[in-house]
Design an enzyme around this catalytic site. Structure first.
Site, PDB file in Angstrom:
ATOM      1  N   GLY A 127       0.838  -1.199   0.000  1.00  0.00           N
ATOM      2  CA  GLY A 127       0.000   0.000   0.000  1.00  0.00           C
ATOM      3  C   GLY A 127       0.864   1.237   0.000  1.00  0.00           C
ATOM      4  N   ARG A 176       0.907  -5.295  -5.676  1.00  0.00           N
ATOM      5  CA  ARG A 176       1.125  -6.589  -5.030  1.00  0.00           C
ATOM      6  C   ARG A 176       1.696  -7.525  -6.092  1.00  0.00           C
ATOM      7  NH1 ARG A 176      -0.626  -6.587  -0.210  1.00  0.00           N
ATOM      8  NH2 ARG A 176      -2.133  -5.007   0.399  1.00  0.00           N
ATOM      9  N   ASP A 197       4.813  -4.592   6.134  1.00  0.00           N
ATOM     10  CA  ASP A 197       5.195  -5.939   6.547  1.00  0.00           C
ATOM     11  C   ASP A 197       5.255  -6.926   5.372  1.00  0.00           C
ATOM     12  OD1 ASP A 197       2.503  -5.874   6.175  1.00  0.00           O
ATOM     13  OD2 ASP A 197       1.985  -6.649   8.164  1.00  0.00           O
ATOM     14  N   THR A 235       4.258   3.023   5.680  1.00  0.00           N
ATOM     15  CA  THR A 235       2.902   2.529   5.881  1.00  0.00           C
ATOM     16  C   THR A 235       2.148   3.486   6.775  1.00  0.00           C
ATOM     17  OG1 THR A 235       1.599   0.905   7.107  1.00  0.00           O
ATOM     18  CG2 THR A 235       3.928   0.956   7.600  1.00  0.00           C
ATOM     19  N   ASP A 252      -0.234   2.795   8.569  1.00  0.00           N
ATOM     20  CA  ASP A 252      -0.687   2.111   9.786  1.00  0.00           C
ATOM     21  C   ASP A 252       0.310   2.211  10.932  1.00  0.00           C
ATOM     22  OD1 ASP A 252      -2.941   1.372   8.451  1.00  0.00           O
ATOM     23  OD2 ASP A 252      -2.283  -0.668   8.012  1.00  0.00           O
ATOM     24  N   ASP A 282       2.425   0.114  11.868  1.00  0.00           N
ATOM     25  CA  ASP A 282       2.423  -1.127  12.642  1.00  0.00           C
ATOM     26  C   ASP A 282       3.678  -1.961  12.432  1.00  0.00           C
ATOM     27  OD1 ASP A 282       1.855  -1.669  10.019  1.00  0.00           O
ATOM     28  OD2 ASP A 282       0.283  -3.139  10.435  1.00  0.00           O
ATOM     29  N   ARG A 328      -6.104  -2.082   9.816  1.00  0.00           N
ATOM     30  CA  ARG A 328      -6.732  -3.391   9.826  1.00  0.00           C
ATOM     31  C   ARG A 328      -6.297  -4.195  11.054  1.00  0.00           C
ATOM     32  NH1 ARG A 328      -9.189  -4.922   5.072  1.00  0.00           N
ATOM     33  NH2 ARG A 328      -7.879  -3.385   4.066  1.00  0.00           N
TER      34      ARG A 328
END
Lengths: 327, 327, 327, 327
Positions: free
Chosen positions: A14, A75, A106, A129, A131, A133, A175
């Protein structure tokens, strides 16, 4: 002593705001160290297709302020196969690319980890990212921009909520992680924040709404998309049933969170990490992500970055803060 | 064991975005701990005029997103006199205010330091200054917003510079510190940054322009207002003389840097520090500023915060980064 | 019946946000009508240097949202000479460019007027100037963005002015016209607006400040750079002398007004006018500017567009509006 | 000769950015004409509850830049009954309010029309709706801000769409009108726009995608929520079935479109119309909406404003423009 002469750079997974600033920094740092630098298009797909473009200082002029990634991203299932990676490796050798900088999250690092060990090929990762994370960096590139985007959007929603005395349930991205929800929720002065890490369910949310201050005109509840309470619509249905008199509305912010001009912090972070990645490769580092922890540059093995454990980032102290501020 | 029952709060010195978020957090945290909270208008001037307003949860509704300070701010010479401070102290006692939270920069803390020791009165400071020139916190409230404001403004200037192949000298705030210039300069992709800490003079700037890449359409030079090279106009004159063919323009960004909606980071920082200030007072802390260093809450004596030493914030590594990125 | 097969397009004079949207529309409309389209770099300078690039749909992808002009712009003294224009004409013929669309302001149209008549060469102009000082269109491309930029900047200044009870004098662009000052001044709720067209001098300004509401915390005075009162600094000195107790600050907004992403209105206007320009050329129109008046597309001879008469745009009704709203 | 001494003002229906600027203008214009002005809270509900607040110049200080409405808004079923309106009328008389300015859309004006005729009570309306679906004004207050909000959001989506070569279907507001979709769609450079007025269904959309340029990395389709094709999700399903290889994503922008700081144009429009409403009442006008058509102030009977006929605003020429620009 390094023998790296040509660094390949790609963005994968992403996209996040600041990826272009990172590309620019990798290119400029390569030039500073008299290295060639080659852009790989569409992430690992470009490795397999040998979709390479030579880059120079001009290639990255005026991109520091642009969202998205000029190298594109995708992807790539083929790269998960041994055959795919062998083809990628062959293409790199044929184009005399000696090392890779990969920018992503990740999934990107999982692939990079396998590839760098499989072929003993130097790879360094940059955390990109929204996120945030990843273990091994306080902030990933794009996170600060994303939370500012959320805050600006919810400020607008607050305007209309306040005019109508409404309760809004706003779903934000994340997510597997509530990090966007947590920081942006504090930033917008949310009355409650539902995130996977906090295990606050709808019953407790209802309890808080019943016992909280009664003189608030509007209420904003931030829900992370991954929250086990079930996303904004499920939470909304539960609240509508319990509080039929509330004027409840739902907003799913969606993909606006991925784009936009990067914030100053994301540009600076991307610039600093991009230079560190190139210099890390020159120092012989590989199979690691470069991050920033407590203002210092830190290299963390890929395998440790992708554990999705945000225990250090979402502490009880942060959750208590949310509770105090909603008084 | 604390006997604090009523916390006074004021903002002083130059305003910065996020001060309102800090006021809100102090009020909400006080309510959470069942304390009264009293707003003091116009900084120390309000102490002397006994210009006090009681505050509750509603007083601070919907201010987290507002620039400026709802409590207003001012300079106050009277508070520098013993008589002025005695009057302030008397007014606080009469209104049964037991402790103070002061939000501001070095001038604010200098006054708070004297006052808290003189009357053994509990005072905790919150760092609120766009300049970020305080020891004891990685970031002061308002700095992140200010550098984003600069970056957004200079992005616009880059548009027109690029269209005309122009060189722009952009002056940003920072009378004693180049911190705004440094970060925003990296953020905009500046070709050079002139800051007091770096001692890069006009001759070196000219050298860099002469030896740098020739294919750049536009050039942006960021100058801190306090730079000894002399501000944007002086630098501009020197460059015009040396490079008569350059199309050189000057822009002084000015007071737009002080206002605007706070960034998410500034709102979160202000919220966290505001709660920590109240809880610090309840734990008996006084004569200290509360800051955030390496993600942790840290209390630093006022006397140590105001040394203007940014050695840790502007390191040679940062200056080298600027050089690499301008390749 | 038209024999145009290849349209050249250039931007000239000061750049304005929305020029890229106009370029895009000209290119797309040309393709729609099966014409070739050729970009001319750096305005009239590119005509003289034969600095031409072929353009297709992809050339203008993703530029509608960009400030500045991808074709660059410049002043060009050579085009003011007969020899220069003859060279330009020769270059156009050699490259088989049959017609020109020029985007710019009065200087651009003055040159286009001479050139199109001199060589009987089809030229249509698009109004691109933040000043909006052209006859023949309600709005020029870039004006709406510029006034939004001013409004956003002064909103920030209002935050700090209100916190400090200050009076700010803010200078905006508009060398011959107060149109930016007028609209943005209304938009920011200015206490007074000084523009060339209104002949309000400093004495009247002082009178208004003396007789106006006394309970206003902050005051904003917008001054057009071309106002005969003398610019922000001169006005500031006069007010400081008269009101020594006022805390007066000055801000010159400068070149940020020229850049930035175009507003929706500017993008729509540029898109519509760009298509109309191509279709105007195909209908045989020349030596005219295409504008929008009362929602209709209107073609006005170049010679009539550059009179600098804004009598219709700055009416006494507008000036009265400013007065009423500052109550 | 008017005997109006006290003007009531309210906002009703969905809020729109610029309502506060309109309230401010009505208050300031009333003061200018030595009238009292009374705020009515929560639209017609406040008339029925006699929820009135006196307003002065200070009441509307610093609101011109705020989204939402300080007077709040609500739907009110009671006002649709004769009894409800009689109570409202009684309350107005008891508070000596002689006339009303109502800011809102078609629902607001339907009520105002009945009320003003029923009791021969002077009422003037201001168009405040982001949908812009009123006859009698070129633009309603809030529309320009809303389309800018959409454009800024979709610019962010374009960043990520372009990085991933994705097709996005973006749903914007407009239950009965495609006006937001039309202008914002042109503004973002949409590949297609689906609006109720144009009767472009999914089959034609598919045809256009199949025959359009193949070298476009990203595609944006704007769908008005009221489009008979069925909203973003329905369109998305149809496209996914037809183009299984496309990477299709959906985004519903939602309530962010209602809030935010008003654009300069909306502030100016609201200011001008607010003054015109007060002066219209003083001239004896009633049962009309005040709008701006072709730069002139125009009064239109309420009954004619609410026909939802946008025939003049969405002409075939606009639809053709969309087609040409997507080349």
């Amino acid at each position: 002593m390094s023998t790296i002469k040509n660094i390949g750079i790609l963005t994968s997974g992403g996209d996040s705001p600041g990826m272009n600033a990172a590309i620019r920094a990798v290119v400029r740092a390569s030039l500073y160290h008299n290295l060639k630098v080659t852009g790989v298009l569409r992430g690992y797909e470009g490795l397999i297709q040998a979709d390479f473009i030579p880059m120079d200082g001009k290639s990255v002029a005026n991109i520091i302020q642009r969202g998205g990634t000029i190298l594109k991203t995708a992807r790539c299932d083929t790269f998960r196969t041994k055959e795919g990676r062998e083809l990628a490796h062959k293409n790199l050798l044929e184009s005399e690319i000696d090392a890779l900088v990969v920018i992503g999250g990740d999934g990107t690092f999982t692939g990079a980890d396998v590839f760098s060990r499989e072929f003993n090929f130097p790879v360094i990762g940059l955390p990109g990212t929204i996120d945030n994370d990843l273990v091994g960096t306080d902030f990933a590139i794009g996170y600060d921009t994303a939370i500012n985007t959320v805050v600006n959007a919810v400020d607008k929603i607050r305007d209309t909520a306040e005019s109508h005395d409404r309760l809004f349930i706003v779903e934000v991205m994340g997510r597997d992680s509530g990090l966007i929800a947590l920081r942006s929720g504090i930033g917008v002065g949310a009355e409650a924040i539902l995130i996977p890490e906090a295990k606050v369910g709808v019953p407790e949310l209802i309890h808080r709404l019943e016992t909280g201050r009664k003189d608030k005109a509007s209420k904003i509840i931030i829900v992370a998309e991954g929250d086990e309470a079930g996303g904004a619509y499920v939470v909304g249905e539960a609240l509508k049933e319990k509080f039929p008199k509330y004027d409840i509305r739902i907003s799913v912010l969606g993909h606006i969170q991925r784009g936009g001009k990067p914030s100053c912090m994301d540009r600076v972070l991307a610039s600093r990490l991009g230079v560190a990645a190139v210099e890390g490769l020159l120092e012989g580092k590989t199979d690691v992500m470069v991050g920033q922890i407590n203002k210092e540059i830190v290299f963390t093995p890929f395998s440790q970055t992708i554990k999705h454990i945000d225990a250090e980032k979402i502490t009880p102290a942060w959750l208590r803060l949310v509770e105090i501020l909603s008084m």
